[in-house]
Design an enzyme around this catalytic site. Structure first.
Site, PDB file in Angstrom:
ATOM      1  N   GLU A 150     -67.663 -75.428  67.078  1.00  0.00           N
ATOM      2  CA  GLU A 150     -66.299 -75.172  67.256  1.00  0.00           C
ATOM      3  C   GLU A 150     -66.127 -75.078  69.373  1.00  0.00           C
ATOM      4  O   GLU A 150     -67.222 -75.075  69.757  1.00  0.00           O
ATOM      5  CB  GLU A 150     -65.348 -74.261  66.723  1.00  0.00           C
ATOM      6  N   LYS A 187     -64.074 -62.471  63.378  1.00  0.00           N
ATOM      7  CA  LYS A 187     -63.600 -62.016  64.662  1.00  0.00           C
ATOM      8  C   LYS A 187     -64.057 -60.915  65.007  1.00  0.00           C
ATOM      9  O   LYS A 187     -62.886 -59.695  65.214  1.00  0.00           O
ATOM     10  CB  LYS A 187     -62.103 -62.612  64.768  1.00  0.00           C
ATOM     11  N   ARG A 216     -58.977 -61.968  56.281  1.00  0.00           N
ATOM     12  CA  ARG A 216     -59.859 -62.233  58.049  1.00  0.00           C
ATOM     13  C   ARG A 216     -60.654 -60.480  58.655  1.00  0.00           C
ATOM     14  O   ARG A 216     -61.717 -60.857  58.800  1.00  0.00           O
ATOM     15  CB  ARG A 216     -59.953 -63.122  58.105  1.00  0.00           C
TER      16      ARG A 216
END
Ligand SMILES: *Cc1c(COP(=O)(O)O)cnc(C)c1O
Length: 341
Positions: free
Chosen positions: A220, A184, A82
């Site tokens: 989310e 992220k 990620r």
């Protein structure tokens, strides 16, 4: 190895400096070999890329002690993968995922005395991150970067038992379509701070963000993915290009299917159908699953049938199974548990 004299059971979620951290620098087109250092401070030029244009990404995972006394981390290869994707999206150099896992291993092993003992509920939080470090004034990517990993012991997420959350549908957006919601990056958090503080001031625990294009679909929260359970026990996961792919949520989907024999659907979820679900939870490394008891959409209150005192039945099974796998009580799928020592 002697453990540090820390009151493990009463740790909160704050920064406690540990002895060692991992550092690698990117310069002239290549990463150096990396090293462990005791220096917790970073000296940067006033014009560093990260300070001017927020070129920074991060990861978060936990190291903990299993029942049989091993120090392990959970699926760190997925954090590495990620972070590679986050780097590409922000025009940063990729720190290869194999090296990422090696660096996590070194940073945790060097701070083994800070890994809380089994049964304390506490863990060693591991924070890898990378930022542009050389002076940048015209808007462009930096040429030099630093990759670091520090660790800090943190307490159990649910102190004194699980308590379902009350969340509100936010009037702010988290991530634009085709934006950076799926990586992220610090920038996603900087702009969420006002939204979360507003939610807290209004008495809510978290925000539910909707898709910004139509404001009809569930995305989310600021730092956790949603998981819903239907009345006939099907697990439903919102699908969107701008949701951060949570490793906890992806693992729970495998647990639901392969360990609990539940049907799992990843699809768009309309805000309108949330009232029909039986259970709702937030998935992330910190809590694994936090149950949601109530969702407030302006004047309308949606009360989940699972209530405000405990986890829903399926949520609890998912939670118990995944934490059982993590702690070594239940056999893990191949490659899920990375042993440090
Ligand atoms: C980190 C994060 C999550 C949770 O991901 P995990 O890999 O399960 O810890 C969910 N949403 C956002 C926005 C995040 O930054």
């Amino acid at each position: 190895m002697e453990k540090k004299n820390i009151d493990w059971g009463n740790l909160g979620f704050g920064y406690i400096q540990t002895e060692k951290r991992y550092v690698s620098n990117f310069k002239d087109g290549a990463w150096d070999e990396g090293t462990l250092t005791e220096d917790a401070n970073i000296v940067l030029n006033e014009c560093a890329g990260v300070l001017q244009y927020a070129q920074t990404i991060f990861e978060g995972l936990k190291a903990y002690t299993t029942e049989d006394g091993r120090i392990v981390t959970f699926r760190p290869d997925l954090n590495g993968e990620r972070m590679e994707n986050s780097a590409r999206r922000l025009e940063m150099p990729v720190f290869p995922k194999e090296r990422f896992v090696e660096a996590v291993t070194k940073a945790v092993a060097a701070n083994a005395a800070y890994v809380p003992p089994f049964g304390s509920g506490a863990t060693l939080y591991v924070r890898p991150y990378m930022f542009g470090s050389n002076p940048v004034i015209g808007v462009k990517p930096a040429d030099e970067y630093q990759f670091r990993i520090f660790t800090t012991p943190v307490g159990p997420y649910f102190k004194g038992g699980v308590k379902p959350l009350t969340i509100c549908v936010s009037d702010f957006d988290r991530a634009a379509p085709h934006g950076t919601g799926h990586i992220k990056a610090g920038l996603n958090y900087a702009m969420s701070l006002h939204a979360i503080m507003e939610a807290h001031r209004a008495g809510f625990d978290e925000n539910m963000y909707l898709d910004p294009a139509t404001r009809t679909k569930v995305e989310e929260t600021g730092g956790a993915n949603f998981l819903f359970v239907t009345k006939d026990k099907k697990v439903v996961i919102p699908k969107s290009e701008s949701i951060l792919p949570s490793i906890t949520r992806r693992s729970l989907m495998v647990v639901a299917r392969d360990y609990l024999g539940l049907e799992v659907e990843e699809r768009e979820v309309l805000l309108e159908e949330v009232k029909d679900f039986a259970e709702c939870g937030l998935c992330g490394t910190a809590a694994v699953i936090s149950p949601v008891g109530k969702i407030v959409d302006h004047e309308r209150e949606i009360c989940l049938p699972s209530g405000m005192s405990e986890m829903g039945e399926v949520t609890k099974k998912l939670y118990d199974t995944l934490t059982g796998i993590q702690m070594g009580r239940i056999e893990a799928p191949e490659g899920w548990i990375h042993v440090i020592e």
